[in-house]
Design an enzyme around this catalytic site. Structure first.
Site, PDB file in Angstrom:
ATOM      1  N   LYS A 174       1.098  -1.301  -0.407  1.00  0.00           N
ATOM      2  CA  LYS A 174      -0.232   0.605  -0.309  1.00  0.00           C
ATOM      3  C   LYS A 174       0.762   1.383   0.451  1.00  0.00           C
ATOM      4  CE  LYS A 174      -4.517  -1.679   2.260  1.00  0.00           C
ATOM      5  NZ  LYS A 174      -5.409  -1.326   3.386  1.00  0.00           N
TER       6      LYS A 174
ATOM      7  N   LYS B 143      -7.687  -9.663  -9.251  1.00  0.00           N
ATOM      8  CA  LYS B 143      -8.837 -10.175  -8.613  1.00  0.00           C
ATOM      9  C   LYS B 143     -10.079  -9.087  -8.659  1.00  0.00           C
ATOM     10  CE  LYS B 143      -8.526  -7.823  -4.107  1.00  0.00           C
ATOM     11  NZ  LYS B 143      -8.849  -8.205  -2.755  1.00  0.00           N
TER      12      LYS B 143
ATOM     13  N   LYS C 232     -12.242  -2.404  -7.205  1.00  0.00           N
ATOM     14  CA  LYS C 232     -13.468  -1.581  -7.119  1.00  0.00           C
ATOM     15  C   LYS C 232     -11.979  -0.276  -7.753  1.00  0.00           C
ATOM     16  CE  LYS C 232     -16.640  -0.029  -4.856  1.00  0.00           C
ATOM     17  NZ  LYS C 232     -16.997  -1.026  -3.745  1.00  0.00           N
TER      18      LYS C 232
HETATM   19  P1  AMP Z   1     -11.868  -5.032  -0.027  1.00  0.00           P
HETATM   20  O1  AMP Z   1     -12.645  -3.521   0.138  1.00  0.00           O
HETATM   21  O2  AMP Z   1     -11.000  -5.098  -1.232  1.00  0.00           O
HETATM   22  O3  AMP Z   1     -10.854  -4.402   1.093  1.00  0.00           O
HETATM   23  O4  AMP Z   1     -12.858  -6.078   0.485  1.00  0.00           O
HETATM   24  C1  AMP Z   1     -13.317  -6.206   1.513  1.00  0.00           C
HETATM   25  C2  AMP Z   1     -13.891  -8.205   2.029  1.00  0.00           C
HETATM   26  O5  AMP Z   1     -14.213  -8.339   0.643  1.00  0.00           O
HETATM   27  C3  AMP Z   1     -12.223  -8.202   2.239  1.00  0.00           C
HETATM   28  O6  AMP Z   1     -12.574  -9.184   3.564  1.00  0.00           O
HETATM   29  C4  AMP Z   1     -11.489  -9.458   0.920  1.00  0.00           C
HETATM   30  O7  AMP Z   1     -11.333 -10.488   1.006  1.00  0.00           O
HETATM   31  C5  AMP Z   1     -13.109  -9.177  -0.200  1.00  0.00           C
HETATM   32  N1  AMP Z   1     -13.235  -9.426  -0.878  1.00  0.00           N
HETATM   33  C6  AMP Z   1     -12.533  -8.164  -1.931  1.00  0.00           C
HETATM   34  N2  AMP Z   1     -12.688  -8.665  -3.295  1.00  0.00           N
HETATM   35  C7  AMP Z   1     -12.748  -9.970  -3.255  1.00  0.00           C
HETATM   36  C8  AMP Z   1     -13.045 -10.793  -4.260  1.00  0.00           C
HETATM   37  N3  AMP Z   1     -12.615  -9.925  -6.088  1.00  0.00           N
HETATM   38  N4  AMP Z   1     -13.363 -11.922  -4.006  1.00  0.00           N
HETATM   39  C9  AMP Z   1     -13.545 -12.474  -3.318  1.00  0.00           C
HETATM   40  N5  AMP Z   1     -13.401 -11.324  -1.979  1.00  0.00           N
HETATM   41  C10 AMP Z   1     -12.666 -10.713  -2.071  1.00  0.00           C
HETATM   42  N1  TRP Z   2      -7.940  -4.348   8.061  1.00  0.00           N
HETATM   43  C1  TRP Z   2      -8.978  -4.649   7.069  1.00  0.00           C
HETATM   44  C2  TRP Z   2      -9.601  -5.139   5.370  1.00  0.00           C
HETATM   45  O1  TRP Z   2      -8.964  -4.942   5.275  1.00  0.00           O
HETATM   46  C3  TRP Z   2     -10.925  -4.735   7.260  1.00  0.00           C
HETATM   47  C4  TRP Z   2     -10.258  -4.635   9.376  1.00  0.00           C
HETATM   48  C5  TRP Z   2      -9.905  -3.121  10.479  1.00  0.00           C
HETATM   49  C6  TRP Z   2     -11.006  -5.660   9.789  1.00  0.00           C
HETATM   50  N2  TRP Z   2     -10.008  -4.172  11.545  1.00  0.00           N
HETATM   51  C7  TRP Z   2     -10.837  -5.206  11.162  1.00  0.00           C
HETATM   52  C8  TRP Z   2     -11.531  -7.393  10.063  1.00  0.00           C
HETATM   53  C9  TRP Z   2     -10.609  -5.990  12.452  1.00  0.00           C
HETATM   54  C10 TRP Z   2     -11.544  -7.911  10.964  1.00  0.00           C
HETATM   55  C11 TRP Z   2     -11.414  -7.857  12.376  1.00  0.00           C
HETATM   56  O2  TRP Z   2      -9.618  -5.908   4.805  1.00  0.00           O
END
Ligand code: AMP
Ligand code: TRP
Length: 371
Positions: free
Chosen positions: A157, A237, A240
């Site tokens: 990141k 994957k 967004k």
């Molecule tokens: P993000 O907003 O990318 O941090 O994702 C939020 C949640 O959705 C996390 O638990 C990710 O593991 C899951 N996630 C995000 N993108 C995908 C994807 N393409 N396929 C499956 N799970 C996803």
């Molecule tokens: N860091 C996680 C993500 O980016 C989101 C998250 C923040 C989280 N605090 C948490 C997940 C506590 C599990 C438990 O997806």
């Protein structure tokens, strides 16, 4: 809670599927919590599920099948479940205030529409519970720099931002605070979060060793559903951040939009339907989507689609997604128009969360000699 575990073998990937509860999760808790050594390091607490999601606006079907759908099934299986809209995590990168506020409402509406029941689960907004930031500070004083420097998400990141902020560096500590503030035992997350759960364990153990054993061991519950891939570029994957909106299906997409996106999804030159993620990633991604929405295994899907070509199969997957998302989409739109209700859900949930958080903070401060 009794865990029902059953084994099935996928005909294509040949992997035995260990199914935790009804389907879809396994735990990374491979250290027996019964060893006497372990008992000293961690407190024994009743099961509590906690997870968090950043308010990124309307989730796509990857977020739905990879996170929110699991949350709903865990809510049905556990008595004590907490889900947080982790807005303090979002501000680790620049945010427009108007958009952020809207995104918090949108994510709340989506989570409710997908089936999270605010009476059963505690659904709350992280920033309304000030103890998260307070505990994060105390934990940051127990965490060494190398622990954070080695985390893969920081490397990834920070490389994308011109001048990464300190918050981006220390955000895994805030995540630890999110988890241990409620003495959570199980944390449903994607595989990319495993290092953060390890940090949570490390800091819980460090606190317990230095001040007194109050925190249980947090275990990651990992979704076994494969990552949903971009419809335009199956090498990466669904996300967004991909510029092309045809690459993802969002939960509020209309039937026409889903048809269009499925029609334009890339495929390969083989007309038949087979599951082979390595050699046929595009078609296998469609099968993964189909599987996630129906709970059918890829081998069952391929058998049913034996007489179809890719064009017909894309239409089949579009139909499945449209039918599954229709009630969710309608409910999201209804809830989006009722901000006072969304506010009251977040406020009540945050008050319930804060009642627990206050007790933990009182223990923490007392053990550390602050009160
Ligand atoms: P993000 O907003 O990318 O941090 O994702 C939020 C949640 O959705 C996390 O638990 C990710 O593991 C899951 N996630 C995000 N993108 C995908 C994807 N393409 N396929 C499956 N799970 C996803
Ligand atoms: N860091 C996680 C993500 O980016 C989101 C998250 C923040 C989280 N605090 C948490 C997940 C506590 C599990 C438990 O997806």
């Amino acid at each position: 809670m009794a865990l029902s575990i059953c084994k099935r073998v996928c005909q294509f990937c040949k992997k035995p599927r260990l199914v935790f509860a009804s389907r879809g999760l396994f735990t990374d808790n491979n250290v027996s919590s019964k060893s006497p050594k372990d008992k000293v390091k961690f407190a024994s607490c009743p099961p509590r599920i906690l997870s968090g999601i950043q308010p990124t606006g309307i989730p796509h079907i990857g977020n739905y099948v990879g996170a929110i759908k699991n949350w709903v099934s865990l809510q049905q299986k556990y008595d004590d479940v907490m889900y947080s809209i982790v807005d303090l995590h979002s501000v680790t990168v620049p945010q427009d205030p108007v958009t952020l506020r809207q995104n918090i409402y949108d994510m709340t509406a989506c989570i409710l529409a997908c089936g999270i029941d605010p009476e059963k689960s505690i659904l709350f907004q992280q920033s309304r519970v000030s103890e998260h930031a307070e505990l994060a500070w105390l934990l940051s004083c127990l965490c060494t720099l190398p622990r954070l420097e080695h985390l893969p998400q920081w490397k990834e990141k920070s490389a994308k931002v011109k001048e990464p902020g300190v918050g981006l560096f220390t955000y895994p500590i805030l995540q630890t605070a999110d988890i241990i503030l409620y003495k959570s035992t199980d944390v449903p997350v994607g595989e990319d979060q495993i290092h953060h759960i390890e940090l949570a364990r490390h800091l819980a153990r460090t606190f317990n060793r230095n001040f007194g054993v109050i925190f249980p061991k947090p275990n990651a519950l990992i979704g076994e559903i494969p990552k949903i891939r971009s419809l335009r570029n199956p090498q990466s994957k669904m996300s967004k951040s991909e510029i092309n909106p045809l690459s993802r299906i969002e939960l509020t997409d209309t039937a026409d939009e889903i048809q269009e996106k499925m029609k334009k999804a890339v495929s390969d030159f083989t007309p038949t339907i087979s599951y082979d993620p390595e050699n046929r990633p595009a078609i296998s991604n469609l099968i993964d989507i189909h599987s996630a929405f129906t709970d059918l295994f890829p081998d069952e899907i391929c058998e049913n689609a034996m007489l179809m070509n890719t064009i017909e199969y894309k239409q089949r997957v579009a139909d499945v997604v449209i039918t599954s998302l229709k009630p969710i989409r309608e409910e999201i739109i209804r809830l989006q128009q009722d901000k006072p209700y969304l506010d009251s859900v977040l406020q009540k949930g945050s008050e319930r969360a804060q009642n627990i958080a206050r007790q933990t903070m009182a223990e923490v401060k007392s053990l550390m000699g602050l009160i």
